[in-house]
Write a protein that holds these residues in place. Structure first.
Motif, short mmCIF file in Angstrom:
data_model
loop_
_atom_site.label_atom_id
_atom_site.label_comp_id
_atom_site.label_asym_id
_atom_site.label_seq_id
_atom_site.Cartn_x
_atom_site.Cartn_y
_atom_site.Cartn_z
N ALA A 126 0.84 -1.20 0.00
CA ALA A 126 0.00 0.00 0.00
C ALA A 126 0.87 1.25 0.00
O ALA A 126 1.91 1.29 0.68
CB ALA A 126 -0.91 -0.01 1.22
N PRO A 127 0.50 2.27 -0.77
CA PRO A 127 1.30 3.49 -0.83
C PRO A 127 1.53 4.06 0.57
O PRO A 127 0.62 4.15 1.39
CB PRO A 127 0.44 4.43 -1.68
CG PRO A 127 -0.43 3.53 -2.50
CD PRO A 127 -0.70 2.35 -1.62
N GLY A 128 2.78 4.43 0.82
CA GLY A 128 3.12 5.03 2.10
C GLY A 128 3.43 4.05 3.21
O GLY A 128 3.80 4.47 4.32
N THR A 129 3.31 2.74 2.94
CA THR A 129 3.58 1.76 3.99
C THR A 129 4.96 1.12 3.86
O THR A 129 5.31 0.24 4.65
CB THR A 129 2.52 0.63 3.99
OG1 THR A 129 2.63 -0.14 2.77
CG2 THR A 129 1.12 1.18 4.13
N GLU A 130 5.74 1.55 2.89
CA GLU A 130 7.03 0.90 2.65
C GLU A 130 7.92 0.89 3.89
O GLU A 130 8.53 -0.14 4.23
CB GLU A 130 7.77 1.58 1.49
CG GLU A 130 7.06 1.47 0.15
CD GLU A 130 6.07 2.59 -0.11
OE1 GLU A 130 5.53 2.66 -1.23
OE2 GLU A 130 5.83 3.42 0.81
N ARG A 131 8.00 2.02 4.57
CA ARG A 131 8.84 2.09 5.77
C ARG A 131 8.33 1.14 6.85
O ARG A 131 9.11 0.44 7.51
CB ARG A 131 8.90 3.52 6.32
CG ARG A 131 9.76 3.66 7.56
CD ARG A 131 9.96 5.12 7.94
NE ARG A 131 10.72 5.83 6.92
CZ ARG A 131 11.17 7.08 7.08
NH1 ARG A 131 10.91 7.75 8.19
NH2 ARG A 131 11.86 7.66 6.11
N GLU A 132 7.02 1.10 7.03
CA GLU A 132 6.46 0.20 8.05
C GLU A 132 6.68 -1.25 7.67
O GLU A 132 6.93 -2.10 8.55
CB GLU A 132 4.97 0.49 8.24
CG GLU A 132 4.32 -0.32 9.35
CD GLU A 132 4.89 -0.04 10.74
OE1 GLU A 132 4.59 -0.84 11.65
OE2 GLU A 132 5.63 0.94 10.93
N VAL A 133 6.58 -1.57 6.39
CA VAL A 133 6.87 -2.94 5.95
C VAL A 133 8.30 -3.32 6.32
O VAL A 133 8.55 -4.39 6.89
CB VAL A 133 6.63 -3.08 4.43
CG1 VAL A 133 7.21 -4.40 3.92
CG2 VAL A 133 5.13 -3.01 4.12
N PRO A 158 11.62 5.34 -5.22
CA PRO A 158 13.01 5.69 -5.49
C PRO A 158 13.97 5.09 -4.46
O PRO A 158 13.60 4.91 -3.28
CB PRO A 158 13.02 7.22 -5.42
CG PRO A 158 11.83 7.57 -4.60
CD PRO A 158 10.80 6.51 -4.86
N LEU A 159 15.18 4.78 -4.90
CA LEU A 159 16.16 4.19 -3.99
C LEU A 159 16.51 5.12 -2.84
O LEU A 159 16.81 4.65 -1.74
CB LEU A 159 17.42 3.80 -4.76
CG LEU A 159 17.36 2.48 -5.50
CD1 LEU A 159 18.64 2.26 -6.31
CD2 LEU A 159 17.13 1.31 -4.56
N THR A 160 16.47 6.42 -3.08
CA THR A 160 16.74 7.35 -1.99
C THR A 160 15.70 7.19 -0.88
O THR A 160 16.03 7.22 0.31
CB THR A 160 16.75 8.80 -2.49
OG1 THR A 160 15.52 9.05 -3.23
CG2 THR A 160 17.94 9.06 -3.39
N GLY A 161 14.44 7.00 -1.28
CA GLY A 161 13.38 6.76 -0.30
C GLY A 161 13.55 5.43 0.39
O GLY A 161 13.37 5.32 1.61
N PHE A 162 13.89 4.40 -0.39
CA PHE A 162 14.12 3.08 0.19
C PHE A 162 15.26 3.12 1.21
O PHE A 162 15.14 2.57 2.32
CB PHE A 162 14.44 2.07 -0.92
CG PHE A 162 14.96 0.77 -0.42
CD1 PHE A 162 14.10 -0.16 0.15
CD2 PHE A 162 16.31 0.46 -0.53
CE1 PHE A 162 14.58 -1.38 0.62
CE2 PHE A 162 16.80 -0.76 -0.07
CZ PHE A 162 15.93 -1.68 0.51
N ASP A 163 16.36 3.76 0.85
CA ASP A 163 17.49 3.82 1.77
C ASP A 163 17.12 4.55 3.06
O ASP A 163 17.51 4.12 4.16
CB ASP A 163 18.68 4.51 1.10
CG ASP A 163 19.32 3.65 0.01
OD1 ASP A 163 19.05 2.43 -0.02
OD2 ASP A 163 20.07 4.21 -0.82
N ALA A 164 16.39 5.65 2.95
CA ALA A 164 15.96 6.37 4.14
C ALA A 164 15.02 5.52 4.98
O ALA A 164 15.11 5.49 6.23
CB ALA A 164 15.28 7.68 3.74
N ASP A 165 14.12 4.80 4.32
CA ASP A 165 13.19 3.93 5.05
C ASP A 165 13.92 2.79 5.74
O ASP A 165 13.58 2.40 6.86
CB ASP A 165 12.13 3.37 4.09
CG ASP A 165 11.15 4.43 3.62
OD1 ASP A 165 11.07 5.50 4.24
OD2 ASP A 165 10.45 4.17 2.62
N ALA A 166 14.94 2.25 5.09
CA ALA A 166 15.71 1.16 5.69
C ALA A 166 16.42 1.63 6.95
O ALA A 166 16.42 0.93 7.98
CB ALA A 166 16.70 0.60 4.68
N VAL A 167 17.03 2.80 6.89
CA VAL A 167 17.70 3.35 8.08
C VAL A 167 16.69 3.59 9.19
O VAL A 167 16.93 3.25 10.36
CB VAL A 167 18.44 4.66 7.71
CG1 VAL A 167 18.93 5.38 8.97
CG2 VAL A 167 19.61 4.35 6.79
#
Length: 201
Positions: A126-133, A158-167
């Protein structure tokens, strides 16, 4: 399920069956469907406990189980999970939204040595749930556990968003490749495979 996934909202009602049929056909034709599993297998000790997050029809988890690992697979689509149960008995396949993942409540309290998120799963949550996932998956890893994630860089995340979410999820980036067979990463690559780790301290 609090928010419908993109898998639900951006595909038609026949898409799940098409996806099931596609991978059954590829398996019958002898296609190599175990590339992700080979990478994950190389990251862990024999007999590890592995979470297949967004397992789909179970091809990755089944290949890991065939290599001697204990596998629990989770997907939000009941049709895909039923196909995994039918085609790949052995691992435990569960229906659950990754953004609400709580495997202890499903009788799986033991942490995992590794997790894999393959098949563009993060492009379909779902949009916006990537960090929570990512946070929920990371919470199921033991300290020093590893997470391998792959998705297309043109899928709207975007990978920049993914990297920030991973951190933000408490994960540390260790490696990035352009393919599951470890081709070198390039900034113009259309696919990214990232190896993350939950720090031990």
């Amino acid at each position: 399920m609090a928010n419908p996934t993109r898998w639900q909202t951006e595909t038609g009602p026949e898409h799940s069956q098409w996806y099931i049929d596609r991978f059954r056909r590829l398996a019958a034709e002898g296609a190599d469907l175990a590339g992700e599993a080979r990478l994950v297998d190389a990251l862990v000790a024999p007999g590890s406990r592995i979470l297949d997050a967004g397992c789909g029809t179970g091809r990755v988890g089944a290949a890991l189980a065939a290599r001697g690992h204990t596998v629990v697979g989770v997907d939000a689509d009941p049709a895909l999970v039923e196909a995994a149960r039918t085609d790949h008995p052995g691992p435990r396949w569960l229906v659950a939204d990754l953004s609400e993942l709580d495997l202890a409540a499903a009788g799986e309290p033991e942490p995992f040595d590794a997790a894999v998120v393959a098949g563009n799963v993060l492009a379909f949550v779902a949009p916006g749930t990537e960090r929570e996932v990512l946070r929920r998956v990371a919470a199921h890893l033991r300290p020093d556990g590893v997470l391998a994630v792959g998705f297309g860089t043109d899928r709207g995340y975007p990978l920049t968003g993914f990297d920030a979410d991973a951190v933000a999820a408490g994960l540390r980036l260790e490696h990035r490749f352009a393919t599951w067979d470890l081709r070198p990463w390039r900034d113009d690559a259309d696919f990214a495979v990232t190896v993350l780790r939950r720090p031990a301290d």
